[in-house]
Design an enzyme around this catalytic site. Structure first.
Site, PDB file in Angstrom:
ATOM      1  N   HIS A 206       3.326  22.121  23.618  1.00 27.90           N
ATOM      2  CA  HIS A 206       4.081  23.000  24.492  1.00 27.90           C
ATOM      3  C   HIS A 206       3.637  24.349  24.653  1.00 27.90           C
ATOM      4  O   HIS A 206       3.171  24.732  23.464  1.00 27.90           O
ATOM      5  CB  HIS A 206       5.562  22.684  24.668  1.00 27.90           C
TER       6      HIS A 206
ATOM      7  N   CYS B   7       9.264  35.743  19.491  1.00 26.44           N
ATOM      8  CA  CYS B   7       8.553  34.523  19.739  1.00 26.44           C
ATOM      9  C   CYS B   7       9.324  33.537  20.550  1.00 26.44           C
ATOM     10  O   CYS B   7      10.739  33.594  20.629  1.00 26.44           O
ATOM     11  CB  CYS B   7       7.965  33.669  18.508  1.00 26.44           C
TER      12      CYS B   7
ATOM     13  N   HIS C  41       9.314  30.567  24.156  1.00 21.77           N
ATOM     14  CA  HIS C  41       8.762  29.696  25.112  1.00 21.77           C
ATOM     15  C   HIS C  41       8.730  30.230  26.675  1.00 21.77           C
ATOM     16  O   HIS C  41       9.982  30.524  27.008  1.00 21.77           O
ATOM     17  CB  HIS C  41       9.293  28.394  25.127  1.00 21.77           C
TER      18      HIS C  41
ATOM     19  N   GLU D  93      15.830  39.860  22.895  1.00 14.22           N
ATOM     20  CA  GLU D  93      16.256  39.557  21.530  1.00 14.22           C
ATOM     21  C   GLU D  93      16.545  41.129  20.850  1.00 14.22           C
ATOM     22  O   GLU D  93      17.512  41.163  20.043  1.00 14.22           O
ATOM     23  CB  GLU D  93      15.316  38.781  20.912  1.00 14.22           C
TER      24      GLU D  93
ATOM     25  N   GLU E  16       6.661  22.289  15.188  1.00 14.72           N
ATOM     26  CA  GLU E  16       5.952  23.331  15.951  1.00 14.72           C
ATOM     27  C   GLU E  16       4.753  23.079  16.429  1.00 14.72           C
ATOM     28  O   GLU E  16       3.683  22.991  15.700  1.00 14.72           O
ATOM     29  CB  GLU E  16       5.921  24.723  15.295  1.00 14.72           C
TER      30      GLU E  16
ATOM     31  N   GLU F 105       2.481  23.667  19.304  1.00 15.30           N
ATOM     32  CA  GLU F 105       2.222  24.848  20.281  1.00 15.30           C
ATOM     33  C   GLU F 105       0.933  25.288  20.738  1.00 15.30           C
ATOM     34  O   GLU F 105       0.034  25.476  19.739  1.00 15.30           O
ATOM     35  CB  GLU F 105       3.152  26.005  19.872  1.00 15.30           C
TER      36      GLU F 105
END
Length: 182
Positions: free
Chosen positions: A34, A69, A71, A89, A116, A118
């Site tokens: 992803h 970090c 998505h 954040e 993970e 990715e």
């Protein structure tokens, strides 16, 4: 546990979107490839901003990692997602943010049992306004030199993805901050 409504974009090995999945499902073994992003921000004197992830996060709680970090939402450009999450954040937008390539990895996290897997878009930039971290996301922040980073890595746990994304972003970091020793 995470919000079950958060969806991520599944991609093929070239980064082309092929489907969507709930975020936690994409991280369950064996993992589904992803889209993700990793941000590295630096102070004016070339120190890298790290964050320790909040202790109540379901994934990689309490470990150090890169500045930000996450998505992108399905269809959201990675650059916009990186900027959005940095503000959410850390409470401040970068004054400079540039694409720094991509890296693909498949890293199991022994502490959580999650994976993970990715296709990660990397971004390098400069800190802007003073930080106001969201305590639900960030336990603490620190600015490090290459030497103090090495000492922190030797003494504290880091996210499983940190060494991989840092190595992949390092050429862009060196081009952007040539005098900082990275």
């Amino acid at each position: 546990m995470p919000n079950a409504d958060i969806m991520v974009e599944l991609v093929d090995p070239e980064g082309t979107a092929v489907a969507v999945s709930e975020k936690l499902a994409a991280h369950q073994p064996p993992g589904a490839l992803h889209r993700a992003f990793s941000v590295f921000l630096f102070s004016a004197d070339g120190r890298m901003l790290l964050q320790r992830r909040a202790h109540d996060k379901y994934h990689s709680p309490g470990v150090w990692s890169n500045t930000c970090c996450g998505h992108p939402y399905p269809g959201e450009p990675p650059f916009l997602a990186a900027t959005r999450r940095t503000v959410e954040e850390l409470g401040a937008a970068p004054t400079l943010l540039a694409e720094a390539g991509t890296v693909t990895y498949d890293l199991p996290d022994p502490a959580s049992g999650l994976v993970e897997k990715e296709y990660n878009h990397l971004f390098v930039g400069r800190l802007g306004a003073p930080l106001n971290p969201d305590p639900l996301e960030v336990a603490e922040t620190t600015l490090v030199t290459p030497e103090s980073l090495a000492a922190l890595v030797a003494s504290s746990p880091f996210s499983v993805w940190f060494p991989t994304v840092l190595a992949a972003a390092r050429p862009a970091i060196r081009r952007t901050f040539p005098d900082a020793g990275w």
